[in-house]
Design an enzyme around this catalytic site. Structure first.
Site, PDB file in Angstrom:
ATOM      1  CE  LYS A 153      -2.085  -1.091   3.910  1.00  0.00           C
ATOM      2  NZ  LYS A 153      -1.375  -2.350   4.229  1.00  0.00           N
ATOM      3  NE  ARG A 196      -4.615  -0.979   9.764  1.00  0.00           N
ATOM      4  CZ  ARG A 196      -3.532  -0.516   9.141  1.00  0.00           C
ATOM      5  NH1 ARG A 196      -3.483   0.682   8.669  1.00  0.00           N
ATOM      6  NH2 ARG A 196      -2.488  -1.296   9.007  1.00  0.00           N
ATOM      7  NE  ARG A 210       7.853  -2.706   6.091  1.00  0.00           N
ATOM      8  CZ  ARG A 210       6.554  -2.536   6.304  1.00  0.00           C
ATOM      9  NH1 ARG A 210       5.813  -1.910   5.405  1.00  0.00           N
ATOM     10  NH2 ARG A 210       5.983  -3.016   7.377  1.00  0.00           N
ATOM     11  NE  ARG A 239       6.270  -0.547   9.961  1.00  0.00           N
ATOM     12  CZ  ARG A 239       5.149  -0.489   9.268  1.00  0.00           C
ATOM     13  NH1 ARG A 239       5.123   0.211   8.135  1.00  0.00           N
ATOM     14  NH2 ARG A 239       4.060  -1.097   9.664  1.00  0.00           N
ATOM     15  NE  ARG A 271       1.952  -5.045  11.021  1.00  0.00           N
ATOM     16  CZ  ARG A 271       2.999  -4.866  10.205  1.00  0.00           C
ATOM     17  NH1 ARG A 271       4.170  -5.385  10.524  1.00  0.00           N
ATOM     18  NH2 ARG A 271       2.870  -4.180   9.107  1.00  0.00           N
TER      19      ARG A 271
HETATM   20  P1  AP5 Z   1       4.869  -1.598   1.773  1.00  0.00           P
HETATM   21  O1  AP5 Z   1       4.555  -0.711   0.610  1.00  0.00           O
HETATM   22  O2  AP5 Z   1       5.632  -1.030   2.902  1.00  0.00           O
HETATM   23  O3  AP5 Z   1       3.538  -2.336   2.271  1.00  0.00           O
HETATM   24  P2  AP5 Z   1       2.313  -1.800   3.124  1.00  0.00           P
HETATM   25  O4  AP5 Z   1       1.100  -2.467   2.618  1.00  0.00           O
HETATM   26  O5  AP5 Z   1       2.327  -0.293   3.179  1.00  0.00           O
HETATM   27  O6  AP5 Z   1       2.732  -2.429   4.521  1.00  0.00           O
HETATM   28  P3  AP5 Z   1       2.562  -1.904   6.002  1.00  0.00           P
HETATM   29  O7  AP5 Z   1       3.265  -2.942   6.842  1.00  0.00           O
HETATM   30  O8  AP5 Z   1       3.062  -0.489   6.144  1.00  0.00           O
HETATM   31  O9  AP5 Z   1       1.040  -1.967   6.197  1.00  0.00           O
HETATM   32  P4  AP5 Z   1       0.280  -1.982   7.510  1.00  0.00           P
HETATM   33  O10 AP5 Z   1      -1.072  -1.653   7.047  1.00  0.00           O
HETATM   34  O11 AP5 Z   1       0.435  -3.193   8.326  1.00  0.00           O
HETATM   35  O12 AP5 Z   1       1.053  -0.865   8.377  1.00  0.00           O
HETATM   36  P5  AP5 Z   1       0.716   0.645   8.724  1.00  0.00           P
HETATM   37  O13 AP5 Z   1       1.991   1.376   8.740  1.00  0.00           O
HETATM   38  O14 AP5 Z   1      -0.406   1.170   7.937  1.00  0.00           O
HETATM   39  O15 AP5 Z   1       5.656  -2.866   1.177  1.00  0.00           O
HETATM   40  C1  AP5 Z   1       6.156  -3.875   2.025  1.00  0.00           C
HETATM   41  C2  AP5 Z   1       7.515  -4.372   1.498  1.00  0.00           C
HETATM   42  O16 AP5 Z   1       7.303  -4.971   0.218  1.00  0.00           O
HETATM   43  C3  AP5 Z   1       8.540  -3.241   1.258  1.00  0.00           C
HETATM   44  O17 AP5 Z   1       9.817  -3.716   1.554  1.00  0.00           O
HETATM   45  C4  AP5 Z   1       8.413  -2.935  -0.240  1.00  0.00           C
HETATM   46  O18 AP5 Z   1       9.608  -2.427  -0.752  1.00  0.00           O
HETATM   47  C5  AP5 Z   1       8.064  -4.312  -0.795  1.00  0.00           C
HETATM   48  N1  AP5 Z   1       7.230  -4.273  -1.991  1.00  0.00           N
HETATM   49  C6  AP5 Z   1       6.191  -3.417  -2.245  1.00  0.00           C
HETATM   50  N2  AP5 Z   1       5.639  -3.699  -3.430  1.00  0.00           N
HETATM   51  C7  AP5 Z   1       6.335  -4.765  -3.935  1.00  0.00           C
HETATM   52  C8  AP5 Z   1       6.232  -5.524  -5.142  1.00  0.00           C
HETATM   53  N3  AP5 Z   1       5.305  -5.253  -6.073  1.00  0.00           N
HETATM   54  N4  AP5 Z   1       7.077  -6.562  -5.322  1.00  0.00           N
HETATM   55  C9  AP5 Z   1       8.026  -6.872  -4.368  1.00  0.00           C
HETATM   56  N5  AP5 Z   1       8.184  -6.167  -3.212  1.00  0.00           N
HETATM   57  C10 AP5 Z   1       7.340  -5.138  -3.001  1.00  0.00           C
HETATM   58  O19 AP5 Z   1       0.160   0.471  10.226  1.00  0.00           O
HETATM   59  C11 AP5 Z   1       1.027   0.082  11.269  1.00  0.00           C
HETATM   60  C12 AP5 Z   1       0.265   0.068  12.572  1.00  0.00           C
HETATM   61  O20 AP5 Z   1      -0.275   1.376  12.847  1.00  0.00           O
HETATM   62  C13 AP5 Z   1      -0.955  -0.863  12.652  1.00  0.00           C
HETATM   63  O21 AP5 Z   1      -0.582  -2.180  12.982  1.00  0.00           O
HETATM   64  C14 AP5 Z   1      -1.765  -0.183  13.767  1.00  0.00           C
HETATM   65  O22 AP5 Z   1      -1.213  -0.441  15.026  1.00  0.00           O
HETATM   66  C15 AP5 Z   1      -1.550   1.284  13.465  1.00  0.00           C
HETATM   67  N6  AP5 Z   1      -2.569   1.824  12.536  1.00  0.00           N
HETATM   68  C16 AP5 Z   1      -2.329   2.356  11.295  1.00  0.00           C
HETATM   69  N7  AP5 Z   1      -3.477   2.761  10.728  1.00  0.00           N
HETATM   70  C17 AP5 Z   1      -4.463   2.479  11.620  1.00  0.00           C
HETATM   71  C18 AP5 Z   1      -5.882   2.639  11.599  1.00  0.00           C
HETATM   72  N8  AP5 Z   1      -6.517   3.186  10.525  1.00  0.00           N
HETATM   73  N9  AP5 Z   1      -6.585   2.221  12.679  1.00  0.00           N
HETATM   74  C19 AP5 Z   1      -5.976   1.693  13.769  1.00  0.00           C
HETATM   75  N10 AP5 Z   1      -4.637   1.499  13.849  1.00  0.00           N
HETATM   76  C20 AP5 Z   1      -3.884   1.891  12.772  1.00  0.00           C
END
Ligand code: AP5
Length: 214
Positions: A13, A87, A126, A160, A171
């Site tokens: 994402k 979410r 990552r 991270r 997660r």
């Molecule tokens: P990346 O682009 O980083 O993936 P992502 O989907 O953004 O992963 P996240 O882990 O950031 O998602 P998440 O939703 O768990 O975390 P968030 O920060 O929102 O890609 C991942 C890896 O793959 C990278 O190394 C990239 O280079 C690689 N990659 C990408 N595309 C590729 C491809 N096509 N081919 C190969 N490799 C590829 O949330 C973290 C925490 O915050 C949550 O657990 C929660 O505690 C809190 N939080 C955030 N939002 C909320 C909410 N709305 N409500 C409640 N809690 C929340």
């Protein structure tokens, strides 16, 4: 114009959001990045959120809705790309209220789909820049200089805190229990497009762009 990116942890994402925001002239709003900035700044909100983020649980809805509401209230001419929000059903309903209040329109919800084993592999390699949040992958998108951000050469890339394998598995279960129901919710509203997230970043970007422009 509002676009929502849905999908499990590590599906890509944040990577896609960076490119899509540029192509569609919208501002990326990543709730995960916003919370991590609060934690890094040791603010009151950050202190409250730290234990949730580190354990892989969701931060309470009222905290998230307040944070996103503030961001949307300040507005932008082009619109927003929401990465990682909503979410939960309560957050999705909160977003509907914000759209009405701020006169914005939800034009599409893209759900990225990648098998769990591929995502676990992606997350183990990552690395992120602690200064700008730019995301790398040691296997597929390495930095130009090993261990250093391309944009902030002095900054050492980090793993991270929530990318430890046990936390990643947790997660995933949180995603399945609390966020996956939104896929059907948005489908029933005719807003959902499911997109295959496997392949190169450019391949996936092309697919997402195609469904959003259709
Ligand atoms: P990346 O682009 O980083 O993936 P992502 O989907 O953004 O992963 P996240 O882990 O950031 O998602 P998440 O939703 O768990 O975390 P968030 O920060 O929102 O890609 C991942 C890896 O793959 C990278 O190394 C990239 O280079 C690689 N990659 C990408 N595309 C590729 C491809 N096509 N081919 C190969 N490799 C590829 O949330 C973290 C925490 O915050 C949550 O657990 C929660 O505690 C809190 N939080 C955030 N939002 C909320 C909410 N709305 N409500 C409640 N809690 C929340």
């Amino acid at each position: 114009m509002i676009i929502v990116l849905l999908g499990p942890p590590g599906v890509g994402k944040g990577t896609q959001a960076r490119h899509l925001a540029e192509r569609f002239g919208v501002e990326p709003v990543a709730t995960g990045d916003m919370i991590r900035a609060e934690v890094a700044g040791n603010t009151h909100l950050g202190q409250e959120a730290r234990s949730y983020i580190d354990s892989g649980n969701l931060v309470p809805d009222d905290v998230i809705l307040r944070m996103v509401g503030e961001r949307m209230k300040n507005g932008t001419s082009g619109g927003f790309l929401l990465d990682g929000f909503p979410r939960t059903l309560a957050q999705a309903e909160g977003l509907e209220r914000m759209l009405l209040e701020y006169g914005q329109q939800l034009v599409g919800v893209v759900s990225l789909v990648v098998p769990e084993e591929s995502v676990v592999e992606r997350l183990s390699s990552r690395r992120v820049c602690p200064v700008c949040g730019r995301v790398y992958n040691l296997a597929t998108q390495p930095p130009r200089t090993p261990g250093r951000c391309d944009d902030h050469a002095g900054s050492e890339l980090i793993l991270r805190s929530d990318d430890a394998p046990d936390t990643v598995r947790h997660r995933f279960s949180v995603y399945n229990a609390q966020t996956r129901p939104l896929v059907d919710w948005y489908r029933s509203k005719g807003l959902l497009s499911e997109v295959d997230g496997l392949g190169s970043v450019d391949d996936v970007l092309g697919r997402v762009e195609a469904v959003l422009r259709a």
